[in-house]
Design a protein around this motif. Sequence first.
Motif, mmCIF file in Angstrom:
data_model
loop_
_atom_site.group_PDB
_atom_site.id
_atom_site.type_symbol
_atom_site.label_atom_id
_atom_site.label_comp_id
_atom_site.label_asym_id
_atom_site.label_seq_id
_atom_site.Cartn_x
_atom_site.Cartn_y
_atom_site.Cartn_z
ATOM 1 N N PRO A 164 0.814 -1.222 0.000
ATOM 2 C CA PRO A 164 0.000 0.000 0.000
ATOM 3 C C PRO A 164 0.841 1.263 0.000
ATOM 4 C CG PRO A 164 0.042 -0.996 2.185
ATOM 5 C CD PRO A 164 0.716 -1.965 1.263
ATOM 6 N N MET A 165 0.266 2.308 -0.568
ATOM 7 C CA MET A 165 0.909 3.634 -0.570
ATOM 8 C C MET A 165 0.353 4.423 0.622
ATOM 9 S SD MET A 165 0.724 4.315 -4.698
ATOM 10 C CE MET A 165 1.390 5.985 -4.555
ATOM 11 N N GLN A 166 0.694 3.973 1.824
ATOM 12 C CA GLN A 166 0.166 4.587 3.036
ATOM 13 C C GLN A 166 0.688 6.020 3.173
ATOM 14 O OE1 GLN A 166 -1.994 2.943 5.225
ATOM 15 N NE2 GLN A 166 -2.242 4.940 6.180
ATOM 16 N N PRO A 167 -0.201 7.015 3.283
ATOM 17 C CA PRO A 167 0.267 8.404 3.420
ATOM 18 C C PRO A 167 1.003 8.630 4.734
ATOM 19 C CG PRO A 167 -2.107 8.259 3.762
ATOM 20 C CD PRO A 167 -1.666 6.908 3.287
ATOM 21 N N LYS A 168 1.821 9.675 4.766
ATOM 22 C CA LYS A 168 2.606 9.968 5.965
ATOM 23 C C LYS A 168 1.707 10.315 7.145
ATOM 24 C CE LYS A 168 6.782 11.547 3.564
ATOM 25 N NZ LYS A 168 7.730 12.697 3.339
ATOM 26 N N LYS A 169 0.664 11.103 6.889
ATOM 27 C CA LYS A 169 -0.270 11.483 7.944
ATOM 28 C C LYS A 169 -1.543 10.646 7.820
ATOM 29 C CE LYS A 169 1.433 16.249 8.357
ATOM 30 N NZ LYS A 169 1.063 17.692 8.303
ATOM 31 N N MET A 170 -2.039 10.181 8.949
ATOM 32 C CA MET A 170 -3.190 9.282 8.971
ATOM 33 C C MET A 170 -4.441 9.937 8.392
ATOM 34 S SD MET A 170 -4.212 6.209 10.033
ATOM 35 C CE MET A 170 -2.930 5.746 11.222
ATOM 36 N N LEU A 171 -5.110 9.242 7.494
ATOM 37 C CA LEU A 171 -6.394 9.699 6.977
ATOM 38 C C LEU A 171 -7.445 9.601 8.071
ATOM 39 C CD1 LEU A 171 -6.262 7.744 3.597
ATOM 40 C CD2 LEU A 171 -5.777 10.172 3.925
ATOM 41 N N VAL A 172 -8.378 10.548 8.084
ATOM 42 C CA VAL A 172 -9.443 10.585 9.090
ATOM 43 C C VAL A 172 -10.780 10.465 8.367
ATOM 44 C CG1 VAL A 172 -10.600 11.977 10.852
ATOM 45 C CG2 VAL A 172 -8.088 11.999 10.685
ATOM 46 N N LEU A 173 -11.619 9.531 8.817
ATOM 47 C CA LEU A 173 -12.904 9.304 8.167
ATOM 48 C C LEU A 173 -14.031 9.391 9.186
ATOM 49 C CD1 LEU A 173 -14.302 8.477 5.481
ATOM 50 C CD2 LEU A 173 -14.148 6.099 6.276
ATOM 51 N N TYR A 174 -14.943 10.348 8.968
ATOM 52 C CA TYR A 174 -16.190 10.418 9.731
ATOM 53 C C TYR A 174 -17.193 9.527 8.995
ATOM 54 C CZ TYR A 174 -14.331 14.515 12.214
ATOM 55 O OH TYR A 174 -13.564 15.359 12.985
ATOM 56 N N GLU A 175 -17.788 8.590 9.682
ATOM 57 C CA GLU A 175 -18.638 7.599 9.035
ATOM 58 C C GLU A 175 -19.537 6.947 10.082
ATOM 59 O OE1 GLU A 175 -17.196 3.801 8.392
ATOM 60 O OE2 GLU A 175 -15.518 3.965 9.792
ATOM 61 N N HIS A 176 -20.395 6.045 9.647
ATOM 62 C CA HIS A 176 -20.969 5.081 10.581
ATOM 63 C C HIS A 176 -21.166 3.777 9.835
ATOM 64 C CE1 HIS A 176 -25.166 5.283 9.132
ATOM 65 N NE2 HIS A 176 -25.121 6.592 9.228
ATOM 66 N N GLU A 177 -21.164 2.683 10.558
ATOM 67 C CA GLU A 177 -21.022 1.360 9.968
ATOM 68 C C GLU A 177 -22.147 1.006 9.006
ATOM 69 O OE1 GLU A 177 -19.560 -2.251 8.922
ATOM 70 O OE2 GLU A 177 -18.529 -0.637 10.011
ATOM 71 N N ALA A 178 -23.377 1.374 9.300
ATOM 72 C CA ALA A 178 -24.497 0.939 8.468
ATOM 73 C C ALA A 178 -24.737 1.828 7.254
ATOM 74 C CB ALA A 178 -25.778 0.865 9.304
ATOM 75 N N CYS A 179 -23.997 2.896 7.114
ATOM 76 C CA CYS A 179 -24.178 3.805 5.973
ATOM 77 C C CYS A 179 -23.639 3.149 4.705
ATOM 78 C CB CYS A 179 -23.445 5.123 6.237
ATOM 79 S SG CYS A 179 -23.341 6.207 4.802
ATOM 80 N N PRO A 180 -24.475 2.942 3.666
ATOM 81 C CA PRO A 180 -24.000 2.294 2.445
ATOM 82 C C PRO A 180 -22.953 3.113 1.701
ATOM 83 C CG PRO A 180 -26.238 3.125 2.170
ATOM 84 C CD PRO A 180 -25.914 3.252 3.622
#
Length: 275
Positions: free
Chosen positions: A35-51
Amino acid sequence: MLIPNNDVGHLVKSTQAFVSLALRGGRGVMGTGQPMQPKKMLVLYEHEACPYSRRVREVMTRLNLDYESRPSPHKGHVYRDELEELTGKTQVPFMIDENFAEGEEGHQILDSQAIIDHLFTHYSKKGSTPPKFQREHKKDNASIVNKAASMASMMRGVRAVHPKKNEARGKPDEPLHLYGFEASPFCRLVRERLSELEVGYINHNVAREQIKDIGAFGFHLTLGEYQPIKGGKRDQLMNGELNGKLLFPYLVDPNTGAQMYESQDIISYLNDIYG
């Protein structure tokens, strides 16, 4: 969580989670070993059941990227209020990529397709979104099938289970660490509970990189001794923080020092500590 976390209840939930996997045709299982993991961690606002969040998580597994999940279920406040302050909406998924400067295109992204295009553009070797992950491809939009995959788990993870208690507890001092991959039914059950409890965590994707990575309960699809792809992400993790054992989900809680496998045990732990 309408179904109790006992042996029978866990079997029912696991079966529902397998249905979700089948409805999505196995997306979120395989990924790149490099993987091309970025230097700074990606942040994701989400919830599990959202398609729509599911579409993004499937791509994150395909690219084998780690990210910080900030669960923002309906009725929640721990991260959802923060999301509304940032965007003026409570719409998920929403991604922050601090590898791009604030105000620069790509720093904040709202809309699943825009996030997917951003991920493939910047964190894949090809640098463009494959046709089957483009919105125009009717089989990969948040279609009836995708929404049915969410319904198959009875919409667990869509709503904060104890919003006032969650808000009073606030965020853990340090985010939890969850190792697994999107389509794993057992990882899904843990993510659903983390979403309901609004507990933030680092999602370490450990996608299957080859056919013989396929398996369950510590067994793999190989006649000889199992070996991950040399130098791949699984190989590095197995010889690093996973201590030679590739069994998922695996949870690490730096706030308590807890380290554990088995989805049912993890859910019981989350209920005891954060419920």
